[in-house]
Motif scaffolding. Structure first.
Motif, short mmCIF file in Angstrom:
data_model
loop_
_atom_site.label_atom_id
_atom_site.label_comp_id
_atom_site.label_asym_id
_atom_site.label_seq_id
_atom_site.Cartn_x
_atom_site.Cartn_y
_atom_site.Cartn_z
N ARG A 1 34.83 35.20 60.02
CA ARG A 1 34.75 36.48 58.88
C ARG A 1 33.88 36.23 57.86
N PRO A 2 33.39 37.48 57.45
CA PRO A 2 32.55 37.28 56.20
C PRO A 2 33.43 36.97 55.00
N ILE A 3 32.84 36.25 54.27
CA ILE A 3 33.41 35.65 52.65
C ILE A 3 33.10 36.76 51.88
N PRO A 4 34.39 37.30 51.46
CA PRO A 4 34.47 38.37 50.53
C PRO A 4 33.78 38.18 49.08
N ASP A 5 33.17 39.37 48.84
CA ASP A 5 32.38 39.25 47.43
C ASP A 5 33.31 39.55 46.37
N ARG B 1 36.25 41.82 41.66
CA ARG B 1 36.71 41.83 40.04
C ARG B 1 36.46 42.90 39.25
N GLU B 2 35.11 43.25 39.60
CA GLU B 2 34.47 44.61 38.81
C GLU B 2 35.49 45.83 39.23
N ALA B 3 35.70 46.10 40.56
CA ALA B 3 36.44 47.15 41.12
C ALA B 3 37.83 47.13 40.77
N VAL C 1 39.04 46.00 37.94
CA VAL C 1 38.64 46.45 36.37
C VAL C 1 38.70 48.11 36.63
N GLU C 2 37.74 48.43 37.10
CA GLU C 2 37.76 49.98 37.04
C GLU C 2 38.53 50.90 37.77
N SER C 3 39.18 50.47 39.00
CA SER C 3 39.96 51.06 39.68
C SER C 3 41.41 50.84 39.56
N GLN C 4 41.85 49.83 39.10
CA GLN C 4 43.00 49.59 38.85
C GLN C 4 43.55 49.35 37.20
N LEU C 5 42.69 48.58 36.46
CA LEU C 5 43.29 48.44 35.33
C LEU C 5 43.00 49.41 34.38
N ARG C 6 41.78 49.94 34.39
CA ARG C 6 41.50 51.07 33.29
C ARG C 6 42.40 52.33 33.54
N PRO C 7 42.55 52.59 34.72
CA PRO C 7 43.48 53.81 35.19
C PRO C 7 45.14 53.53 34.86
N GLU C 8 45.51 52.29 34.73
CA GLU C 8 46.84 52.02 34.27
C GLU C 8 47.00 51.86 32.81
N GLY C 9 46.11 52.02 32.03
CA GLY C 9 46.34 52.11 30.64
C GLY C 9 45.81 50.79 29.97
N VAL C 10 45.24 49.87 30.80
CA VAL C 10 44.91 48.71 30.24
C VAL C 10 43.54 48.76 29.31
N THR C 11 43.54 48.80 28.17
CA THR C 11 42.48 49.34 27.44
C THR C 11 41.88 48.23 26.20
N ASP C 12 42.72 47.27 26.34
CA ASP C 12 42.25 46.07 25.36
C ASP C 12 40.90 45.35 25.76
N PRO C 13 39.81 45.54 25.18
CA PRO C 13 38.58 45.11 25.64
C PRO C 13 38.58 43.38 26.04
N ALA D 1 38.48 39.21 30.03
CA ALA D 1 38.97 38.13 30.52
C ALA D 1 39.44 38.20 32.02
N MET D 2 40.02 39.36 32.25
CA MET D 2 40.48 39.71 33.70
C MET D 2 39.03 39.80 34.64
N ARG D 3 37.95 40.32 33.96
CA ARG D 3 36.81 40.29 34.84
C ARG D 3 36.10 38.94 35.09
N ARG D 4 36.41 38.10 34.26
CA ARG D 4 35.86 36.68 34.46
C ARG D 4 36.60 35.83 35.14
N ILE D 5 37.91 35.74 35.15
CA ILE D 5 38.76 34.78 35.60
C ILE D 5 38.85 34.92 37.19
N PRO D 6 38.39 33.99 37.99
CA PRO D 6 38.40 34.18 39.37
C PRO D 6 39.83 33.96 40.08
#
Length: 216
Positions: free
Chosen positions: A5-9, A14-16, A18-30, A35-40
């Motif tokens: 199976r291909p290794i996931p990107d 992580r970027e997705a 942030v944009e599709s889960q965190l921001r729509p749920e009111g996660v607004t603290d930069p 941090a959540m964008r950077r932590i694997p």
């Protein structure tokens, strides 16, 4: 013939997240978003579960233990408003993901975990962690500006509230009558009050069942 199976990107995932889960749920603290964008997140999961690292759901890390959904972590931290240089405790830290997010935000982070195997994984990820009963917290490192109980509980023990500094905040999920609500509490002048910030599906954390009244 072996089909690989291909290794996931994971970086794109992580970027997705942030944009599709965190921001729509009111996660607004930069700071939380950064941090959540950077932590694997995948590094905190068993190898067979890593493709689920950025799914919008809790993921099992051991028997009866889970890594909370990304939006749950993001919402609680946003409402707790942690700041660089403050001290935080993560109760039921599991493999250390939430602790790693707080550490990436510049906080001094301690953690307590009852499962030795999970604690060992957290240490491999650079988390300062102690093994012990979760409901006792970690008084030796307190008082804390922030305490995150990383799972759903029926109640918050007085011993843990006592470890909050005056003005400190505590985030968790409270399970009551079949409904689980994300909750943030604040300690002020010796009193502790809570505010619910929304319903969420958060797996229970062992050791926090409310004592049952005796019946014949």
């Amino acid at each position: 013939m072996t089909v690989q199976r291909p290794i996931p990107d994971f970086a794109a995932a992580r970027e997705a997240m942030v944009e599709s889960q965190l921001r729509p749920e009111g996660v607004t603290d930069p700071a939380v978003l950064d941090a959540m964008r950077r932590i694997p997140r995948e590094n905190f999961l068993p190898s067979h579960s890593r493709p689920l690292a950025y799914a919008d759901r809790a993921v099992a890390i051991a028997q009866g233990r889970f890594l909370a959904a990304p939006a749950v972590v993001g919402q609680l931290l946003t409402q707790m408003m942690p700041e660089r240089g403050q001290r935080a405790l993560v109760v039921g830290a599991g493999t250390g993901y939430s602790a790693a997010v707080l550490k990436a935000m510049g906080l001094a982070v301690a953690a307590i975990e009852s499962d030795a195997a999970l604690a060992a994984i957290a240490r491999e990820q650079g988390i300062e962690i102690v093994e012990g009963p979760l409901e006792a917290g970690l008084a030796s490192g307190g008082p804390y500006d922030h305490i995150l109980i990383d799972g759903a509980v029926e109640y918050v023990p007085d011993a843990i509230i006592a470890q909050l500094a005056d003005g400190g905040r505590l985030g968790t999920a409270i399970a009551e009558r079949g409904i689980t609500r994300l909750t943030v509490g604040r300690k002020a002048g010796g009193a502790f009050g809570t505010l619910s910030i929304g319903d969420a599906g958060v797996p229970a954390l062992p050791g926090f069942q409310r004592p049952r009244a005796f019946t014949f």
